[in-house]
Design a protein around this motif. Structure first.
Motif, PDB file in Angstrom:
ATOM      1  N   LYS A 171      32.927   7.843 -10.605  1.00  0.00           N
ATOM      2  CA  LYS A 171      32.460   8.034  -9.230  1.00  0.00           C
ATOM      3  C   LYS A 171      30.957   7.811  -9.099  1.00  0.00           C
ATOM      4  N   ARG A 172      30.253   8.099 -10.164  1.00  0.00           N
ATOM      5  CA  ARG A 172      28.786   8.002 -10.120  1.00  0.00           C
ATOM      6  C   ARG A 172      28.365   6.611 -10.610  1.00  0.00           C
ATOM      7  N   PRO A 173      27.783   5.771  -9.746  1.00  0.00           N
ATOM      8  CA  PRO A 173      27.432   4.414 -10.161  1.00  0.00           C
ATOM      9  C   PRO A 173      26.381   4.434 -11.278  1.00  0.00           C
ATOM     10  N   PHE A 174      26.516   3.476 -12.220  1.00  0.00           N
ATOM     11  CA  PHE A 174      25.590   3.439 -13.343  1.00  0.00           C
ATOM     12  C   PHE A 174      25.244   1.999 -13.691  1.00  0.00           C
ATOM     13  N   TYR A 175      24.091   1.855 -14.363  1.00  0.00           N
ATOM     14  CA  TYR A 175      23.636   0.553 -14.852  1.00  0.00           C
ATOM     15  C   TYR A 175      23.885   0.466 -16.358  1.00  0.00           C
ATOM     16  N   MET A 176      24.135  -0.791 -16.828  1.00  0.00           N
ATOM     17  CA  MET A 176      24.345  -1.034 -18.252  1.00  0.00           C
ATOM     18  C   MET A 176      23.408  -2.139 -18.696  1.00  0.00           C
ATOM     19  N   GLY A 177      22.826  -1.984 -19.909  1.00  0.00           N
ATOM     20  CA  GLY A 177      21.940  -3.005 -20.446  1.00  0.00           C
ATOM     21  C   GLY A 177      22.676  -4.322 -20.610  1.00  0.00           C
ATOM     22  N   VAL A 178      22.057  -5.432 -20.192  1.00  0.00           N
ATOM     23  CA  VAL A 178      22.691  -6.751 -20.270  1.00  0.00           C
ATOM     24  C   VAL A 178      22.896  -7.148 -21.721  1.00  0.00           C
ATOM     25  N   SER A 179      21.973  -6.771 -22.596  1.00  0.00           N
ATOM     26  CA  SER A 179      22.087  -7.122 -24.017  1.00  0.00           C
ATOM     27  C   SER A 179      21.632  -5.947 -24.863  1.00  0.00           C
ATOM     28  N   GLU A 180      21.861  -6.088 -26.178  1.00  0.00           N
ATOM     29  CA  GLU A 180      21.434  -5.065 -27.116  1.00  0.00           C
ATOM     30  C   GLU A 180      19.900  -5.057 -27.226  1.00  0.00           C
ATOM     31  N   VAL A 181      19.319  -3.884 -27.523  1.00  0.00           N
ATOM     32  CA  VAL A 181      17.861  -3.753 -27.657  1.00  0.00           C
ATOM     33  C   VAL A 181      17.413  -4.536 -28.889  1.00  0.00           C
ATOM     34  N   THR A 182      16.396  -5.401 -28.707  1.00  0.00           N
ATOM     35  CA  THR A 182      15.928  -6.264 -29.799  1.00  0.00           C
ATOM     36  C   THR A 182      14.837  -5.565 -30.613  1.00  0.00           C
ATOM     37  N   ASN A 183      14.544  -6.186 -31.792  1.00  0.00           N
ATOM     38  CA  ASN A 183      13.445  -5.670 -32.626  1.00  0.00           C
ATOM     39  C   ASN A 183      12.125  -5.686 -31.853  1.00  0.00           C
ATOM     40  N   GLY A 184      11.875  -6.786 -31.123  1.00  0.00           N
ATOM     41  CA  GLY A 184      10.620  -6.887 -30.382  1.00  0.00           C
ATOM     42  C   GLY A 184      10.491  -5.802 -29.325  1.00  0.00           C
ATOM     43  N   GLN A 185      11.579  -5.506 -28.618  1.00  0.00           N
ATOM     44  CA  GLN A 185      11.548  -4.463 -27.599  1.00  0.00           C
ATOM     45  C   GLN A 185      11.376  -3.084 -28.225  1.00  0.00           C
ATOM     46  N   PHE A 186      12.061  -2.818 -29.356  1.00  0.00           N
ATOM     47  CA  PHE A 186      11.976  -1.511 -29.990  1.00  0.00           C
ATOM     48  C   PHE A 186      10.595  -1.283 -30.603  1.00  0.00           C
ATOM     49  N   ARG A 187       9.957  -2.375 -31.122  1.00  0.00           N
ATOM     50  CA  ARG A 187       8.644  -2.223 -31.757  1.00  0.00           C
ATOM     51  C   ARG A 187       7.545  -1.905 -30.731  1.00  0.00           C
ATOM     52  N   LYS A 188       7.778  -2.117 -29.427  1.00  0.00           N
ATOM     53  CA  LYS A 188       6.814  -1.650 -28.415  1.00  0.00           C
ATOM     54  C   LYS A 188       6.764  -0.130 -28.383  1.00  0.00           C
ATOM     55  N   PHE A 189       7.867   0.495 -28.800  1.00  0.00           N
ATOM     56  CA  PHE A 189       7.927   1.945 -28.894  1.00  0.00           C
ATOM     57  C   PHE A 189       7.510   2.430 -30.281  1.00  0.00           C
ATOM     58  N   LYS A 190       8.008   1.732 -31.334  1.00  0.00           N
ATOM     59  CA  LYS A 190       7.723   2.126 -32.715  1.00  0.00           C
ATOM     60  C   LYS A 190       7.262   0.894 -33.459  1.00  0.00           C
ATOM     61  N   ALA A 191       5.930   0.727 -33.554  1.00  0.00           N
ATOM     62  CA  ALA A 191       5.348  -0.531 -34.043  1.00  0.00           C
ATOM     63  C   ALA A 191       5.706  -0.827 -35.495  1.00  0.00           C
ATOM     64  N   ASP A 192       5.963   0.196 -36.322  1.00  0.00           N
ATOM     65  CA  ASP A 192       6.216  -0.048 -37.748  1.00  0.00           C
ATOM     66  C   ASP A 192       7.694  -0.206 -38.075  1.00  0.00           C
ATOM     67  N   HIS A 193       8.547  -0.376 -37.056  1.00  0.00           N
ATOM     68  CA  HIS A 193       9.987  -0.499 -37.328  1.00  0.00           C
ATOM     69  C   HIS A 193      10.309  -1.807 -38.056  1.00  0.00           C
ATOM     70  N   ARG A 194      11.200  -1.699 -39.046  1.00  0.00           N
ATOM     71  CA  ARG A 194      11.702  -2.876 -39.768  1.00  0.00           C
ATOM     72  C   ARG A 194      13.215  -2.752 -39.884  1.00  0.00           C
ATOM     73  N   SER A 195      13.944  -3.832 -39.454  1.00  0.00           N
ATOM     74  CA  SER A 195      15.408  -3.838 -39.541  1.00  0.00           C
ATOM     75  C   SER A 195      15.895  -4.261 -40.926  1.00  0.00           C
TER      76      SER A 195
END
Length: 803
Positions: free
Chosen positions: A572-596
């Motif tokens: 009943k409650r409308p929601f949004y969904m991410g078009v794609s999975e979160v990328t390394n580049g997007q995640f590193r804006k939050f955590k700069a030292d992340h390595r996959s």
């Protein structure tokens, strides 16, 4: 004796022989005793270096407890009492005498007993001077001595000589002073230790302290504490202040009196005012404000002040033809003409009324105290009155080309003249009437207006909706309306739907149409919600459809696991969904030292590859960071070192719920739902996603035979076709963390509305297949896995509620 030292509470003072006699007593004395009456009670004198005390006239003091009224010698240790105060003569020191003053202010003093004077004659202890009895023999009765005869002349001469000597002594030792007073004829009184002698306009006084008083009728008494020295020609001046005067203010009307800016009261009346020049102001009704100078004589005398007040009105004489008209000024009837009346200065509306005649009105500017005449005013015949109505009402009316209002309207028209009356109204033809009225005639005129019409066709869904025109019900919505050619407000209403509103102006000969479909509140809200949004961190999300489906898989579905229980879910409650999975580049804006990391010779760490080797907590922290960037409330909070969901869930970014993920993954439209990412049947459709293919043989154990997607490990996001909702990599590439705690439940027939999973748990659900997986069980969209640690094939996508 060279000097007398007087010890007091505030210190020592020293007196020389020239300072004697020294006054002792209350205020005004050289030595002041607290609590004693004003003036001297006794004097300390000096004769041949010997101190003595002399009580003032009529004053009795105690010397060593004995009352004395005459001069008495003083010796060391003697005590002189003045009520509660006392003087003590201390021991002589060199050429000095010391007197200690105890004025009774520091504590209680025990008064000495009063000794009868006869005790002193008997030689009692403490006498100032012992008087020895004379030695004498009884008289011989045979031989009597000569008789003593008093010589009266010698006594008189002696007394006279003593008086002359005293006068000469006073004259030669006195100082001449003058006392000047303002006014000069004031009575002067000089009070001191010795009397003052007036001589030739001056006064002879002995050096010392004196109180000079001056009095004069009509003045306040004045006084001066003067110290007379041996200096010649000393002058003392006293100025007496005049007493206030009584001023009677006489005015022709009650008024408020103000003197020097201070309001005194009402006049006519009498006021007590200080002598001198003053500014007086008088405010009286119907008079101009008065301000002038008032000279008050004072000295308690009475005077009268009669200011000349200037009227703030004028006499106005009004006449009319014919006479006998009622004069009305400012709405107040004053009488009938001819009439003279008083009108205040200023602008006033004036009216003349008379039965059978037209009222005459004007504005009159009246100047204060300037008489004026009005008239004779010729009164005209009364206008005729026309009550004009139209059908419909609201028509604009003009008479002789001048706008006079809207119908219904009452018009006054000059009599015996033909007037051209025109009525106009949008959507109607103009109507003209010629009207002539007699003097004083009342007439009613109703004018029907002919409408100009146009047609409007309504096409509405649902068909049973109702239409309202200008707020009035007009029947079923689907019809053809014939409306006058003016603007109309159209409303289409149906219970349970949002009302549709519009405005339309029909035009003759032009066909117009209103076509609409009413929406429910939910549909209206969805229609107003953006389909696509983008976060400030550059993540794209799409609005998901709401509806119902059966989550999980049937028991007979090949590859089904026990944790895929079926249950009905409603969104009943409308929601949004991410078009794609979160990328390394997007995640590193939050955590700069992340390595996959890497797998074999294949990197997982490119900016456009999905972020992996992240824990569920890392994904939740990233969602909160996204919410902070966009100014949204966080969806998670730290509790005992781990992230947990805020209840109820906010509109901040979060992970998709287990139900939301399966709904968007399996949704195909038209009430149909997919089994696999590519459809409902095997084999795997070529290029449908990144699974364990033949290129991954060296890094995984099981692969899909004869399937090559071009990537041995994780591929860049959005490289394969989107699903029916426009979302990428729902199957394949990497598996995804979702919001719910993991649990195994049984099939349920109850409908779950917007479920968010168990309230607590240890592990979280993982959904979707990855580049590592190739079995039928894992490739199905209803498959569920779980975990609590990071993995090189598990990433995530984000979601959030629309409201």
């Amino acid at each position: 004796m060279s000097e007398l030292i007087v010890r007091e509470a505030l210190g020592e003072r020293r007196f020389t022989a020239t300072d004697f006699p020294i006054a002792v007593g209350g205020q005004g004395s050289a030595i002041v005793m607290a609590g004693r009456p004003e003036g001297a009670e006794a004097y300390l004198g000096l004769h041949e270096d010997q101190l003595f005390v002399q009580p003032a006239d009529g004053v009795e003091v105690l010397h060593n407890g004995v009352p004395v009224q005459n001069s008495t010698w003083l010796r060391s240790g003697d005590v002189i009492n003045f009520g509660a105060a006392r003087l003590r003569l201390l021991a002589q020191r060199d050429d000095q005498r010391i007197v200690e003053v105890d004025d009774g202010s520091s504590g209680n003093i025990t008064a000495p007993p009063i000794i009868e004077p006869s005790a002193r004659l008997q030689g009692g202890e403490g006498d100032a001077e012992r008087i020895d009895p004379l030695q004498f023999r009884p008289s011989d009765p045979v031989k009597a001595g000569p008789k003593v005869r008093l010589d009266l002349k010698k006594i008189v001469a002696g007394v006279a000589a003593a008086l002359v000597a005293a006068v000469l002594w006073f004259i030669f030792t006195a100082t001449s002073v003058s006392v000047r007073t303002d006014p000069a004829d004031a009575q002067v009184d000089i009070q001191g230790t010795l009397p003052a002698v007036r001589f030739a306009g001056r006064v002879l006084v002995r050096p010392g302290d004196y109180l000079i008083k001056a009095t004069q009728e009509g003045f306040s008494p004045a006084q001066l504490q003067a110290k007379v020295t041996k200096e010649p020609n000393q002058t003392f001046a006293l100025k007496l202040q005049k007493l206030p005067g009584k001023v009677k203010v006489d005015v022709p009307a009650q008024a408020r009196v103000t003197v020097d800016g201070k309001e005194l009261g009402n006049a006519p009346g009498e006021f007590t005012i200080a002598p001198g020049k003053h500014t007086i102001a008088i405010a009286a009704a119907r008079y101009q404000p008065f301000s002038g100078e008032l000279d008050v004589v004072g000295e308690g005398k009475s005077q009268t002040f009669t200011p000349k007040l200037v009227p703030a009105w004028a006499e106005v004489t009004v006449s009319s033809e014919p006479a006998g008209a009622m004069l009305v000024v400012d709405g107040e009837e004053r009488g009938v003409t001819p009439l003279t009346t008083q009108i205040l200065a200023g602008n006033h509306p004036v009216e003349l009324r008379m039965a059978g005649f037209k009222s005459w009105t004007t504005d009159v500017q009246v100047k204060a105290n300037e008489a004026m005449n009005l008239g004779p005013v010729r009164l005209g015949l009364p206008d005729g009155k026309l009550a004009l109505r139209s059908e419909p009402s609201g028509a604009s009316v003009s008479v002789g080309g001048v706008y006079r209002g809207q119908t219904p309207v009452s018009l006054e028209l000059r009599p015996d003249i033909a007037h051209n009356v025109v009525l106009t109204m949008p959507g109607y033809e103009a109507a003209t009437r010629e009207v002539s009225l007699t003097a004083g005639e009342d007439r009613t005129l109703s004018v029907p207006l002919s409408g100009v019409f146009g047609e409007v066709t309504l096409a509405v869904q649902p068909a049973d909706a109702q239409v309202f025109v200008d707020g009035k019900a007009a029947g079923a919505a689907n019809q053809k309306l014939r409306l006058v050619a003016t603007t109309h407000d159209i409303e289409i209403r149906k219970t349970g739907f949002v009302t549709y509103k519009t405005s339309i102006t029909p035009r003759p000969g032009v066909s117009q149409k209103i076509e609409t479909t009413l929406l429910t509140p939910e549909q209206t809200r969805m229609a107003a919600t953006p389909t696509n949004i983008r976060s400030k961190a550059e993540l794209s999300l799409k609005l998901m459809p709401v509806g119902s489906f059966t989550m999980g898989s049937p028991r007979r579905e090949p590859g089904r696991r026990a944790n895929e229980a079926q249950r009905d879910v409603q969104f009943k409650r409308p929601f949004y969904m991410g078009v794609s999975e979160v990328t390394n580049g997007q995640f590193r804006k939050f955590k700069a030292d992340h390595r996959s990391g890497i797998i074999g010779q294949h990197t997982l760490d490119l900016d456009n590859q999905p972020a992996v080797n992240v824990t569920w907590n890392d994904a939740a922290l990233y969602c909160n960071w996204l919410s902070q960037q966009d100014g949204l409330p966080p969806a998670y909070q730290n509790k005992d070192g781990r992230m947990v969901a805020v209840q109820p869930l906010t509109t901040g970014y979060r992970l998709p719920t287990d139900a939301e993920w399966e709904w968007m993954a399996r949704f195909e439209g038209g009430g149909k739902f997919r089994r696999y990412p590519w459809g409902n049947a095997l084999p795997v459709t070529p290029r449908s996603g990144n699974y364990a293919d033949v290129t991954a043989r060296l890094i995984v154990q099981d692969v899909i035979p004869d399937y090559d997607d071009g990537y041995a490990a994780a591929a860049p996001t959005s490289k394969f076709p989107a699903n029916p909702l426009g979302l990428f990599d729902v199957g394949g590439n990497v598996a995804e963390w979702v919001h719910d705690y993991y649990t195994v439940s049984s099939d349920s027939g109850a409908v779950a509305v917007d479920p968010t999973g168990p309230a607590d748990g240890k592990q979280h659900v993982i959904r979707g297949s990855s580049w590592k997986q190739a079995s039928v069980t894992e490739l199905r969209l209803s498959a569920r896995s779980f975990g609590e640690s990071q993995a090189n094939d598990v990433g995530f996508r984000v979601a959030r509620y629309a409201e």
